[in-house]
Scaffold this motif. Structure first.
Motif, PDB file in Angstrom:
ATOM      1  N   THR A  88      35.097  39.484  32.854  1.00 35.63           N
ATOM      2  CA  THR A  88      36.434  39.857  33.327  1.00 35.63           C
ATOM      3  C   THR A  88      36.643  39.579  34.815  1.00 35.63           C
ATOM      4  O   THR A  88      37.759  39.745  35.313  1.00 35.63           O
ATOM      5  CB  THR A  88      36.699  41.348  33.061  1.00 35.63           C
ATOM      6  OG1 THR A  88      35.708  42.132  33.749  1.00 35.63           O
ATOM      7  CG2 THR A  88      36.643  41.664  31.577  1.00 35.63           C
ATOM      8  N   HIS A  89      35.602  39.186  35.518  1.00 37.56           N
ATOM      9  CA  HIS A  89      35.720  39.001  36.963  1.00 37.56           C
ATOM     10  C   HIS A  89      36.815  38.004  37.330  1.00 37.56           C
ATOM     11  O   HIS A  89      37.630  38.259  38.220  1.00 37.56           O
ATOM     12  CB  HIS A  89      34.390  38.522  37.552  1.00 37.56           C
ATOM     13  CG  HIS A  89      33.344  39.577  37.622  1.00 37.56           C
ATOM     14  ND1 HIS A  89      32.142  39.395  38.283  1.00 37.56           N
ATOM     15  CD2 HIS A  89      33.291  40.827  37.116  1.00 37.56           C
ATOM     16  CE1 HIS A  89      31.401  40.484  38.181  1.00 37.56           C
ATOM     17  NE2 HIS A  89      32.078  41.366  37.462  1.00 37.56           N
ATOM     18  N   ALA A  90      36.808  36.849  36.683  1.00 34.35           N
ATOM     19  CA  ALA A  90      37.739  35.787  37.075  1.00 34.35           C
ATOM     20  C   ALA A  90      39.189  36.205  36.853  1.00 34.35           C
ATOM     21  O   ALA A  90      40.029  36.069  37.747  1.00 34.35           O
ATOM     22  CB  ALA A  90      37.428  34.507  36.302  1.00 34.35           C
ATOM     23  N   GLU A  91      39.482  36.725  35.671  1.00 34.59           N
ATOM     24  CA  GLU A  91      40.868  37.093  35.361  1.00 34.59           C
ATOM     25  C   GLU A  91      41.372  38.161  36.318  1.00 34.59           C
ATOM     26  O   GLU A  91      42.498  38.069  36.842  1.00 34.59           O
ATOM     27  CB  GLU A  91      40.971  37.583  33.912  1.00 34.59           C
ATOM     28  CG  GLU A  91      42.391  37.901  33.482  1.00 34.59           C
ATOM     29  CD  GLU A  91      42.498  38.394  32.050  1.00 34.59           C
ATOM     30  OE1 GLU A  91      43.626  38.457  31.534  1.00 34.59           O
ATOM     31  OE2 GLU A  91      41.452  38.721  31.454  1.00 34.59           O
ATOM     32  N   ILE A  92      40.565  39.176  36.559  1.00 33.78           N
ATOM     33  CA  ILE A  92      40.997  40.259  37.443  1.00 33.78           C
ATOM     34  C   ILE A  92      41.149  39.767  38.871  1.00 33.78           C
ATOM     35  O   ILE A  92      42.143  40.053  39.554  1.00 33.78           O
ATOM     36  CB  ILE A  92      40.012  41.439  37.382  1.00 33.78           C
ATOM     37  CG1 ILE A  92      39.990  42.056  35.982  1.00 33.78           C
ATOM     38  CG2 ILE A  92      40.387  42.497  38.413  1.00 33.78           C
ATOM     39  CD1 ILE A  92      38.926  43.115  35.791  1.00 33.78           C
ATOM     40  N   ALA A  93      40.169  39.012  39.356  1.00 31.47           N
ATOM     41  CA  ALA A  93      40.200  38.565  40.752  1.00 31.47           C
ATOM     42  C   ALA A  93      41.376  37.634  41.020  1.00 31.47           C
ATOM     43  O   ALA A  93      42.036  37.742  42.066  1.00 31.47           O
ATOM     44  CB  ALA A  93      38.884  37.875  41.105  1.00 31.47           C
ATOM     45  N   ILE A  94      41.632  36.722  40.115  1.00 30.93           N
ATOM     46  CA  ILE A  94      42.749  35.783  40.312  1.00 30.93           C
ATOM     47  C   ILE A  94      44.079  36.542  40.322  1.00 30.93           C
ATOM     48  O   ILE A  94      44.946  36.297  41.180  1.00 30.93           O
ATOM     49  CB  ILE A  94      42.722  34.693  39.226  1.00 30.93           C
ATOM     50  CG1 ILE A  94      41.512  33.771  39.444  1.00 30.93           C
ATOM     51  CG2 ILE A  94      44.024  33.891  39.237  1.00 30.93           C
ATOM     52  CD1 ILE A  94      41.253  32.817  38.297  1.00 30.93           C
ATOM     53  N   ALA A  95      44.225  37.498  39.408  1.00 29.85           N
ATOM     54  CA  ALA A  95      45.456  38.296  39.378  1.00 29.85           C
ATOM     55  C   ALA A  95      45.572  39.169  40.631  1.00 29.85           C
ATOM     56  O   ALA A  95      46.672  39.331  41.179  1.00 29.85           O
ATOM     57  CB  ALA A  95      45.477  39.170  38.119  1.00 29.85           C
ATOM     58  N   ALA A  96      44.458  39.706  41.085  1.00 31.20           N
ATOM     59  CA  ALA A  96      44.482  40.534  42.295  1.00 31.20           C
ATOM     60  C   ALA A  96      44.868  39.711  43.513  1.00 31.20           C
ATOM     61  O   ALA A  96      45.634  40.167  44.378  1.00 31.20           O
ATOM     62  CB  ALA A  96      43.125  41.193  42.506  1.00 31.20           C
ATOM     63  N   ALA A  97      44.342  38.496  43.592  1.00 32.64           N
ATOM     64  CA  ALA A  97      44.702  37.619  44.711  1.00 32.64           C
ATOM     65  C   ALA A  97      46.186  37.288  44.681  1.00 32.64           C
ATOM     66  O   ALA A  97      46.867  37.326  45.717  1.00 32.64           O
ATOM     67  CB  ALA A  97      43.870  36.333  44.652  1.00 32.64           C
ATOM     68  N   GLU A  98      46.703  37.004  43.506  1.00 28.82           N
ATOM     69  CA  GLU A  98      48.131  36.684  43.373  1.00 28.82           C
ATOM     70  C   GLU A  98      49.001  37.891  43.726  1.00 28.82           C
ATOM     71  O   GLU A  98      50.141  37.729  44.173  1.00 28.82           O
ATOM     72  CB  GLU A  98      48.422  36.205  41.954  1.00 28.82           C
ATOM     73  CG  GLU A  98      47.803  34.833  41.664  1.00 28.82           C
ATOM     74  CD  GLU A  98      47.934  34.422  40.201  1.00 28.82           C
ATOM     75  OE1 GLU A  98      48.298  35.297  39.368  1.00 28.82           O
ATOM     76  OE2 GLU A  98      47.657  33.245  39.892  1.00 28.82           O
ATOM     77  N   ALA A  99      48.436  39.089  43.550  1.00 28.53           N
ATOM     78  CA  ALA A  99      49.158  40.314  43.911  1.00 28.53           C
ATOM     79  C   ALA A  99      48.982  40.674  45.386  1.00 28.53           C
ATOM     80  O   ALA A  99      49.531  41.683  45.848  1.00 28.53           O
ATOM     81  CB  ALA A  99      48.685  41.471  43.031  1.00 28.53           C
ATOM     82  N   GLY A 100      48.226  39.864  46.108  1.00 25.44           N
ATOM     83  CA  GLY A 100      48.055  40.077  47.543  1.00 25.44           C
ATOM     84  C   GLY A 100      47.059  41.162  47.908  1.00 25.44           C
ATOM     85  O   GLY A 100      47.076  41.663  49.042  1.00 25.44           O
ATOM     86  N   VAL A 120      37.693  31.229  43.831  1.00 30.15           N
ATOM     87  CA  VAL A 120      37.704  30.807  45.231  1.00 30.15           C
ATOM     88  C   VAL A 120      39.066  30.229  45.601  1.00 30.15           C
ATOM     89  O   VAL A 120      39.644  30.553  46.644  1.00 30.15           O
ATOM     90  CB  VAL A 120      36.587  29.778  45.494  1.00 30.15           C
ATOM     91  CG1 VAL A 120      36.711  29.200  46.903  1.00 30.15           C
ATOM     92  CG2 VAL A 120      35.211  30.417  45.308  1.00 30.15           C
ATOM     93  N   GLU A 121      39.576  29.381  44.740  1.00 29.72           N
ATOM     94  CA  GLU A 121      40.879  28.763  45.008  1.00 29.72           C
ATOM     95  C   GLU A 121      41.973  29.814  45.104  1.00 29.72           C
ATOM     96  O   GLU A 121      42.864  29.727  45.965  1.00 29.72           O
ATOM     97  CB  GLU A 121      41.200  27.744  43.910  1.00 29.72           C
ATOM     98  CG  GLU A 121      40.310  26.503  43.967  1.00 29.72           C
ATOM     99  CD  GLU A 121      40.515  25.592  42.766  1.00 29.72           C
ATOM    100  OE1 GLU A 121      41.150  26.030  41.777  1.00 29.72           O
ATOM    101  OE2 GLU A 121      40.025  24.445  42.806  1.00 29.72           O
ATOM    102  N   ALA A 122      41.897  30.838  44.266  1.00 34.85           N
ATOM    103  CA  ALA A 122      42.933  31.872  44.253  1.00 34.85           C
ATOM    104  C   ALA A 122      42.925  32.694  45.534  1.00 34.85           C
ATOM    105  O   ALA A 122      43.983  32.943  46.135  1.00 34.85           O
ATOM    106  CB  ALA A 122      42.746  32.783  43.040  1.00 34.85           C
ATOM    107  N   VAL A 123      41.740  33.128  45.981  1.00 31.14           N
ATOM    108  CA  VAL A 123      41.701  33.974  47.184  1.00 31.14           C
ATOM    109  C   VAL A 123      42.048  33.163  48.429  1.00 31.14           C
ATOM    110  O   VAL A 123      42.672  33.680  49.370  1.00 31.14           O
ATOM    111  CB  VAL A 123      40.341  34.684  47.358  1.00 31.14           C
ATOM    112  CG1 VAL A 123      40.091  35.646  46.215  1.00 31.14           C
ATOM    113  CG2 VAL A 123      39.188  33.699  47.518  1.00 31.14           C
ATOM    114  N   LYS A 125      44.019  30.446  48.507  1.00 25.50           N
ATOM    115  CA  LYS A 125      45.457  30.158  48.464  1.00 25.50           C
ATOM    116  C   LYS A 125      46.258  31.374  48.912  1.00 25.50           C
ATOM    117  O   LYS A 125      47.238  31.256  49.665  1.00 25.50           O
ATOM    118  CB  LYS A 125      45.869  29.750  47.049  1.00 25.50           C
ATOM    119  CG  LYS A 125      47.361  29.467  46.897  1.00 25.50           C
ATOM    120  CD  LYS A 125      47.712  29.073  45.479  1.00 25.50           C
ATOM    121  CE  LYS A 125      49.198  28.820  45.331  1.00 25.50           C
ATOM    122  NZ  LYS A 125      49.564  28.454  43.918  1.00 25.50           N
ATOM    123  N   ALA A 126      45.848  32.552  48.462  1.00 26.82           N
ATOM    124  CA  ALA A 126      46.571  33.780  48.801  1.00 26.82           C
ATOM    125  C   ALA A 126      46.242  34.278  50.201  1.00 26.82           C
ATOM    126  O   ALA A 126      46.994  35.082  50.767  1.00 26.82           O
ATOM    127  CB  ALA A 126      46.241  34.867  47.774  1.00 26.82           C
TER     128      ALA A 126
END
Length: 388
Positions: A88-100, A120-123, A125-126
């Motif tokens: 679940t790490h990837a899904e949660i982390a990417i969503a958390a990054a998108e939520a700022g 990495v790309e998500a954090v 980018k955000a």
């Protein structure tokens, strides 16, 4: 807490690591009182409401959630701490990054390089603050080892060796998967000892000794089938119960690593040793406040391994604790990581290991598994740039 900036924590996952991380949040204001930022235990999240509420009541969280997605929607959460199984790490982390949200993620970063790359790309980018809980870096004796290596006292480094030995999965009656045993389920964990134990060894090794270029590995699964706890079905075991690999570091030194859950008599034996041109150092988790040091420049009559008791106020982190000669423990490494994270906010710096640092460790882990499966040397593709 006048003039303090509150960082409101949303903890996802209320198992062992959730307890350990929360202990870190609770103790930082006591022992690092001058820091500008302080944690607030805002919400914890578990799939079962009764478990989440019991955890909140025990540890002092203000509220609970049973869906991490709802937690991420909340405006009163500044930082998300991911203490869930690896799948679940990837899904949660990417969503958390998108939520700022700022993100603190339990290790390993992900199950695969592909998952880790997306994180990495998500954090990045955000532009959100992020770190990964490779806590052994924050054991004072290990931090002292880093200072000694960086000073050049060892000279050219020839060898790095590490092992992490446990014995808790030897029984064939132990089921795989489900609560508390997800580490035995490849779908949830990604790998066995490689991602769980060797990831720690690899992170520490590259922090101390630089990037790992290539690996040659072998793995073994000693018990081929186990009953899955969730379904009651007997299923093939696809994690690695044991792994041994050797490698080349970028600096020309050789590495040798071993991890197993089948070493009877060992619960958590983590050791490393570094041999250099002029000196050597070694460390053992079972005696974590000591760092052993050998200096060949000592006079012959007194030349030998010395044991440095890392408890004085001029040793890393130790000015925060008790009197010289008294010890701290495993849990303090997490307190130190929380403190370093909040200090990094104040200083406007990265808190290593970042997601990008942990991505490099993920590359090595995946190369190890691929090497073992294909019985061939594998390049890691590591681009190690961290210098702290």
């Amino acid at each position: 807490m006048k003039n303090k900036k509150h960082i409101r924590i949303g903890l996802i996952g209320t198992g062992l690591m959730g307890r350990i991380h929360t202990n870190g949040y609770k103790r930082v204001p006591d022992f690092f009182p001058e820091y500008e930022y302080v944690p607030v235990l805002q919400a914890c999240c578990s799939r079962r409401e009764e478990k989440a509420q019991a955890f909140a009541d025990q540890w002092g969280y203000k509220s609970v959630e049973t869906d991490w997605r709802e937690l991420l929607k909340r405006d009163d959460i500044d930082a998300v701490d991911i203490c869930t199984p690896n799948d679940t790490h990837a899904e949660i982390a990417i969503a958390a990054a998108e939520a700022g949200k700022m993100i603190l993620c339990e290790k390993p970063l992900a199950r695969t390089v592909a998952e880790a790359k997306g994180m990495v790309e998500a954090v990045e980018k955000a532009g959100v603050k992020n770190t990964v809980w490779y806590n052994y870096r924050r054991v004072p004796a290990v931090t002292l080892a880093k200072k000694i290596v960086a000073s050049g006292k060892l000279g050219q480094i020839f060898h790095y060796r590490a092992n992490f030995l446990q014995d808790w999965t030897i029984s064939p009656d132990l089921p795989q998967g489900g609560d508390a045993l997800w580490r035995l389920d490849a779908d949830a964990a990604g790998s066995g000892v490689t991602g769980d134990l060797l990831a720690h060894c690899i992170d520490t090794a590259m922090w101390l000794n630089g990037g790992i270029k290539d690996v040659s590995a072998m793995t073994e699964t000693f018990i081929k089938e186990r009953v899955h706890q969730s379904t009651g079905e007997k299923k093939k075991v696809t994690i690695d119960d044991a792994c041994v690999f050797h490698c080349h570091f970028d600096n020309g030194s050789l590495g040798l690593f071993e991890a197993t859950r089948y070493a009877r008599g060992h619960k958590a034996l983590y050791t490393f040793e570094i041999n250099g041109e002029h000196a050597s150092i070694r460390w053992d988790l079972h005696d974590l406040t000591r760092l052993e040091y050998f200096d060949h420049s000592d006079e012959g009559e007194v030349r030998g391994w010395r044991s440095i008791h890392v408890t004085d106020g001029d040793h890393p982190y130790m000015d925060r604790w008790w009197i010289p000669g008294t010890s701290i423990g495993y849990e303090h490494s997490f307190i130190h990581q929380v403190a370093d994270f909040f200090h990094s906010l104040e200083a406007g710096e990265a808190c290593h290991p970042t997601f990008r640092d942990a991505f490099e460790t993920q590359k090595v882990c995946e190369a190890v598994i691929n090497s073992a499966n294909e019985r061939a040397w594998k390049d890691t593709g590591v681009d190690w740039i961290e210098k702290v």
